[in-house]
Every structure is written in C-alpha cells, then in structure tokens.
Write a protein that holds these residues in place. Structure first.
Motif, PDB file in Angstrom:
ATOM      1  N   GLY A 186     -54.124 -23.786  17.445  1.00 12.29           N
ATOM      2  CA  GLY A 186     -53.128 -22.731  17.404  1.00 12.29           C
ATOM      3  C   GLY A 186     -52.641 -22.456  15.991  1.00 12.29           C
ATOM      4  N   ARG A 187     -52.285 -21.220  15.727  1.00 10.11           N
ATOM      5  CA  ARG A 187     -51.721 -20.874  14.413  1.00 10.11           C
ATOM      6  C   ARG A 187     -50.299 -21.422  14.266  1.00 10.11           C
ATOM      7  N   THR A 192     -55.382  -9.696  24.504  1.00  8.56           N
ATOM      8  CA  THR A 192     -54.726 -10.697  25.328  1.00  8.56           C
ATOM      9  C   THR A 192     -55.741 -11.734  25.818  1.00  8.56           C
ATOM     10  N   LEU A 193     -55.247 -12.935  26.079  1.00  2.19           N
ATOM     11  CA  LEU A 193     -56.056 -14.039  26.597  1.00  2.19           C
ATOM     12  C   LEU A 193     -55.294 -14.647  27.767  1.00  2.19           C
ATOM     13  N   LYS A 194     -55.846 -14.516  28.969  1.00  7.56           N
ATOM     14  CA  LYS A 194     -55.163 -14.989  30.166  1.00  7.56           C
ATOM     15  C   LYS A 194     -56.123 -15.784  31.047  1.00  7.56           C
ATOM     16  N   ALA A 195     -55.548 -16.671  31.856  1.00  8.16           N
ATOM     17  CA  ALA A 195     -56.335 -17.414  32.832  1.00  8.16           C
ATOM     18  C   ALA A 195     -55.585 -17.470  34.153  1.00  8.16           C
ATOM     19  N   TRP A 196     -56.358 -17.412  35.218  1.00  6.58           N
ATOM     20  CA  TRP A 196     -55.831 -17.553  36.568  1.00  6.58           C
ATOM     21  C   TRP A 196     -56.580 -18.671  37.279  1.00  6.58           C
ATOM     22  N   VAL A 197     -55.889 -19.352  38.194  1.00  4.67           N
ATOM     23  CA  VAL A 197     -56.521 -20.365  39.035  1.00  4.67           C
ATOM     24  C   VAL A 197     -56.253 -20.036  40.491  1.00  4.67           C
ATOM     25  N   ALA A 220     -52.317 -16.169  18.916  1.00  2.00           N
ATOM     26  CA  ALA A 220     -51.861 -17.554  19.006  1.00  2.00           C
ATOM     27  C   ALA A 220     -52.854 -18.543  18.417  1.00  2.00           C
ATOM     28  N   LEU A 221     -54.103 -18.117  18.232  1.00  2.00           N
ATOM     29  CA  LEU A 221     -55.161 -19.031  17.828  1.00  2.00           C
ATOM     30  C   LEU A 221     -55.687 -18.720  16.433  1.00  2.00           C
ATOM     31  N   THR A 259     -57.624 -23.749  23.037  1.00  2.00           N
ATOM     32  CA  THR A 259     -56.890 -23.028  24.074  1.00  2.00           C
ATOM     33  C   THR A 259     -55.415 -22.860  23.754  1.00  2.00           C
ATOM     34  N   VAL A 260     -54.703 -22.236  24.677  1.00  2.00           N
ATOM     35  CA  VAL A 260     -53.263 -21.997  24.559  1.00  2.00           C
ATOM     36  C   VAL A 260     -52.550 -22.771  25.670  1.00  2.00           C
ATOM     37  N   ALA A 261     -51.232 -22.830  25.582  1.00  4.14           N
ATOM     38  CA  ALA A 261     -50.448 -23.636  26.516  1.00  4.14           C
ATOM     39  C   ALA A 261     -50.577 -23.126  27.947  1.00  4.14           C
ATOM     40  N   MET A 262     -50.523 -24.075  28.891  1.00  5.00           N
ATOM     41  CA  MET A 262     -50.541 -23.737  30.311  1.00  5.00           C
ATOM     42  C   MET A 262     -49.122 -23.623  30.845  1.00  5.00           C
TER      43      MET A 262
END
Length: 228
Positions: A28-29, A138-143, A160-161, A187-190
């Motif tokens: 992360g930056r 944007t960078l998103k994740a779904w579960v 963020a990266l 990655t970024v925070a969950m």
C-alpha cells in the motif's frame, strides 16, 4: 509452460507464456492501509514482514485463468489485486485474485503463495491506455457462501497501492522486465465481520473514465480427504 490469453478492448486477443510470476505484498502507498492488512493477518497468526513492500517469487504455472480453485482445507481465501502482464507488444493490466492458504501462511508467507493459484481475468487493458488515470480505477471484491459472490469484502481503488510503474522499475532492477513476467500487486484491507473463507470470489476493477471493467470470479472446492 502456462499460456494466458487476454481479450483487449479493441477485440484483439493477446497471448503470453508465463516465465516469471511474482506476488507483491504489503504494497500500500499509505502506511495505515499496510498496517491494517498486517493486523488482519496477525489475527490469523501470520507474523509481520521484515520489510515492506515485500516481493515473493511464485511458481509460474500458478498463474491461471480458471473458474474453480481446488484447496486442501477450509482455511483459504482470495485477495483483490491487479496484475501486470508483460508481453511482446507491451504491458497489460487486469484483475487478479491471489488465493492463499491461510493455515500455511502462519508458517511462511512465501510458502503459502505457492499453495494455490493466482487467478487472472480473461480481459485486460493496455497499461498505456489507463496510466494517466490509474488512481480513479476502483478495486473491489465480493464473496459468497454459495456460487454467487454477493457480499462486498474489499472496496478501494488503485490509488491505495503502489503503481505498476513502481513495480516495473523493480523488475528492471532484477532483470525481469521482459515478456513472460507477471506481477500481482498486493491487496487492500478487508471489511470486518465478513467471512473471507467463503465458497465464491469475485474481483473487479472498474474504470470510470472509459466505463469498462475487468474481473475474475471463481468458486472454491475442497478436495477429498487424503489417504495415509
């Protein structure tokens, strides 16, 4: 040798044989984002890194474009990331999900990165076409507990990266800025309270400037118990 195939925005298809695969970590930056991810992993018993950012070589065959990931137990999860792919015709950018064995990660992050695949999207952008507005992507994740990822677990942007150009400089220093190299961003925070050990994953990068997106999605299948 693994060959990846990407559909580009103009309809062309670009193939690349993967010769080197690397996973960035703690990339992360902003230090608070990095510390948040380190804290997430600490809750799982994973020791913090000696230095940040980190970079882990991974077996090239683990760069895959699949819809199913088979694992040995229930404590595995993905991570929303971008991937840069160096080809003979330039650098591509796509979505990626670094599926990680969290139980093995307690004993060594580098080991865990080699236990499951890095799943890459089937569509990609040319880095040159999005470089001037990367931070807006944007960078998103779904579960999901079933086959459909429906719960947002990661919600950030490429701002963020560390940038692809940062990592291209690192690759140049290591003699790896060449066709066939694939690098996954870190990655970024969950989000808290969301089950990361889910059955299904989706990662999406969306570009508000062009209105296009690239994604990757898969389900997780647990293998049968071993004999012996």
């Amino acid at each position: 040798m693994t060959t990846l195939s990407f559909e580009l925005p103009d309809g062309r298809t670009q193939e690349v044989e993967v010769r080197h695969l690397l996973n960035a970590g703690y990339a992360g930056r902003e230090q608070d984002e990095v510390q948040a991810h380190i804290a997430e992993l600490a809750e799982l018993g994973v020791p913090g890194p000696a230095t940040t950012p980190a970079l882990y070589p991974v077996s090239p065959y683990l760069a895959q474009q699949v819809s199913e990931v088979q694992v040995q137990h229930e404590r595995t999860s993905g991570e929303a990331e971008w991937a840069l792919v160096i080809t003979e015709e330039g650098v591509l950018l796509t979505a990626a999900c670094d599926h990680t064995d969290r139980a093995l990660e307690v004993h060594g992050v580098a080991w865990s990165k080699n236990a499951s695949p890095d799943v890459l999207g089937r569509k990609a952008w040319r880095l040159d076409d999005v470089r001037d507005h990367l931070d807006q992507i944007t960078l998103k994740a779904w579960v999901g507990e079933g086959d459909t990822p429906d719960t947002l677990i990661q919600d950030s942007s490429l701002e963020a990266l560390l940038t692809p150009d940062y990592w291209l400089d690192v690759l140049t220093q290591r003699g790896l800025n060449a066709p066939g190299t694939v690098l996954i961003s870190g990655t970024v925070a969950m989000a808290g309270g969301v089950n990361q050990f889910a059955r299904s994953w989706k990662v999406e990068m969306a570009d508000p400037v062009t209105g296009t997106s690239v994604d990757v999605r898969y389900v997780v299948e647990q293998m049968a118990e071993p004999i012996g």
